[in-house]
Design a protein around this motif. Structure first.
Motif, PDB file in Angstrom:
ATOM      1  N   LYS A  35       0.748  -1.364   0.084  1.00  0.00           N
ATOM      2  CA  LYS A  35      -0.155   0.009  -0.054  1.00  0.00           C
ATOM      3  C   LYS A  35       0.866   1.222  -0.126  1.00  0.00           C
ATOM      4  CE  LYS A  35      -3.742  -2.197   2.542  1.00  0.00           C
ATOM      5  NZ  LYS A  35      -4.678  -2.197   3.731  1.00  0.00           N
ATOM      6  N   GLY A  36       2.186   0.999  -0.005  1.00  0.00           N
ATOM      7  CA  GLY A  36       2.893   2.177  -0.139  1.00  0.00           C
ATOM      8  C   GLY A  36       3.201   3.081  -1.475  1.00  0.00           C
ATOM      9  N   GLU A  37       4.394   3.827  -1.482  1.00  0.00           N
ATOM     10  CA  GLU A  37       4.295   4.533  -2.785  1.00  0.00           C
ATOM     11  C   GLU A  37       5.002   3.767  -3.868  1.00  0.00           C
ATOM     12  OE1 GLU A  37       8.438   6.532  -3.215  1.00  0.00           O
ATOM     13  OE2 GLU A  37       8.507   6.326  -1.039  1.00  0.00           O
ATOM     14  N   PHE A  38       5.543   2.569  -3.815  1.00  0.00           N
ATOM     15  CA  PHE A  38       5.933   1.721  -4.714  1.00  0.00           C
ATOM     16  C   PHE A  38       4.760   0.945  -5.414  1.00  0.00           C
ATOM     17  CE2 PHE A  38       9.838   1.407  -2.113  1.00  0.00           C
ATOM     18  CZ  PHE A  38      10.707   2.224  -2.889  1.00  0.00           C
ATOM     19  N   ARG A  61      13.992  -0.733 -10.000  1.00  0.00           N
ATOM     20  CA  ARG A  61      14.996   0.297 -10.255  1.00  0.00           C
ATOM     21  C   ARG A  61      14.746   1.362  -9.250  1.00  0.00           C
ATOM     22  NH1 ARG A  61      15.883   5.174 -12.449  1.00  0.00           N
ATOM     23  NH2 ARG A  61      17.802   5.468 -13.640  1.00  0.00           N
ATOM     24  N   LYS A  62      13.578   1.708  -9.044  1.00  0.00           N
ATOM     25  CA  LYS A  62      13.025   2.780  -7.928  1.00  0.00           C
ATOM     26  C   LYS A  62      13.577   2.372  -6.834  1.00  0.00           C
ATOM     27  CE  LYS A  62       9.200   5.690  -6.927  1.00  0.00           C
ATOM     28  NZ  LYS A  62       9.619   6.996  -7.686  1.00  0.00           N
ATOM     29  N   VAL A  66      15.976   4.777  -4.413  1.00  0.00           N
ATOM     30  CA  VAL A  66      15.665   4.979  -2.872  1.00  0.00           C
ATOM     31  C   VAL A  66      16.879   4.810  -1.960  1.00  0.00           C
ATOM     32  CG1 VAL A  66      14.048   5.026  -1.224  1.00  0.00           C
ATOM     33  CG2 VAL A  66      13.279   5.244  -3.351  1.00  0.00           C
ATOM     34  N   LEU A  67      17.354   3.340  -2.200  1.00  0.00           N
ATOM     35  CA  LEU A  67      18.123   3.073  -1.101  1.00  0.00           C
ATOM     36  C   LEU A  67      19.608   3.810  -1.236  1.00  0.00           C
ATOM     37  CD1 LEU A  67      17.600  -0.858  -1.444  1.00  0.00           C
ATOM     38  CD2 LEU A  67      17.194   0.697   0.545  1.00  0.00           C
ATOM     39  N   ASN A  68      19.842   4.133  -2.659  1.00  0.00           N
ATOM     40  CA  ASN A  68      21.088   4.698  -2.687  1.00  0.00           C
ATOM     41  C   ASN A  68      21.011   6.157  -2.217  1.00  0.00           C
ATOM     42  OD1 ASN A  68      22.649   2.790  -4.219  1.00  0.00           O
ATOM     43  ND2 ASN A  68      21.949   3.462  -6.120  1.00  0.00           N
ATOM     44  N   LEU A  71      21.489   5.877   1.696  1.00  0.00           N
ATOM     45  CA  LEU A  71      22.674   5.677   2.104  1.00  0.00           C
ATOM     46  C   LEU A  71      23.511   7.054   1.799  1.00  0.00           C
ATOM     47  CD1 LEU A  71      23.530   2.224   0.500  1.00  0.00           C
ATOM     48  CD2 LEU A  71      23.405   2.900   2.734  1.00  0.00           C
ATOM     49  N   ARG A  72      23.393   7.734   0.738  1.00  0.00           N
ATOM     50  CA  ARG A  72      24.017   8.885   0.531  1.00  0.00           C
ATOM     51  C   ARG A  72      23.730   9.887   1.538  1.00  0.00           C
ATOM     52  NH1 ARG A  72      21.049  11.988  -3.660  1.00  0.00           N
ATOM     53  NH2 ARG A  72      19.953  12.326  -1.991  1.00  0.00           N
ATOM     54  N   ASP A  73      22.341   9.891   1.774  1.00  0.00           N
ATOM     55  CA  ASP A  73      21.844  11.244   2.897  1.00  0.00           C
ATOM     56  C   ASP A  73      22.560  10.728   4.350  1.00  0.00           C
ATOM     57  OD1 ASP A  73      20.608  12.295   0.966  1.00  0.00           O
ATOM     58  OD2 ASP A  73      18.713  11.677   1.628  1.00  0.00           O
ATOM     59  N   ASP A  74      22.605   9.476   4.653  1.00  0.00           N
ATOM     60  CA  ASP A  74      23.058   9.004   5.919  1.00  0.00           C
ATOM     61  C   ASP A  74      24.673   9.287   5.887  1.00  0.00           C
ATOM     62  OD1 ASP A  74      21.405   6.074   6.524  1.00  0.00           O
ATOM     63  OD2 ASP A  74      20.626   7.903   7.096  1.00  0.00           O
ATOM     64  N   LEU A  75      25.284   9.227   5.017  1.00  0.00           N
ATOM     65  CA  LEU A  75      26.572   9.452   4.836  1.00  0.00           C
ATOM     66  C   LEU A  75      26.897  11.041   5.205  1.00  0.00           C
ATOM     67  CD1 LEU A  75      28.154   7.361   2.006  1.00  0.00           C
ATOM     68  CD2 LEU A  75      28.394   7.161   4.651  1.00  0.00           C
TER      69      LEU A  75
END
Length: 79
Positions: A35-38, A61-62, A66-68, A71-75
């Motif tokens: 039921k989410g955005e995907f 692919r989406k 999103v995972l990338n 990860l980028r934002d956490d770094l």
């Protein structure tokens, strides 16, 4: 074989990272059924005429995008 005959049908997924594609298949199916955005993304693609397997590849692919981004934002936050 003529040029018109070569363009009939759908492309097959080749190249890339087959291990990642294999791993993401079932999570993408569950995300598309949820039921989410995907799920909304998947339903919109199918409603616009995409074949379900093509829409599922787009969901896979989406998920990677999103995972990338996460990860980028956490770094960025750690530094």
């Amino acid at each position: 074989m003529t040029a018109a005959r070569a363009t009939i049908g759908y492309r097959r997924i080749r190249g890339g990272r087959p291990e990642v594609r294999t791993i993401l298949f079932m999570p993408a199916m569950q995300a598309a059924r949820g039921k989410g955005e995907f799920a909304a993304f998947y339903k919109r693609l199918v409603a616009s005429g995409k074949k379900p397997i093509v829409a599922l590849a787009a969901v896979m692919r989406k998920i990677v995008v999103v995972l990338n981004a996460r990860l980028r934002d956490d770094l960025v936050q750690q530094s």
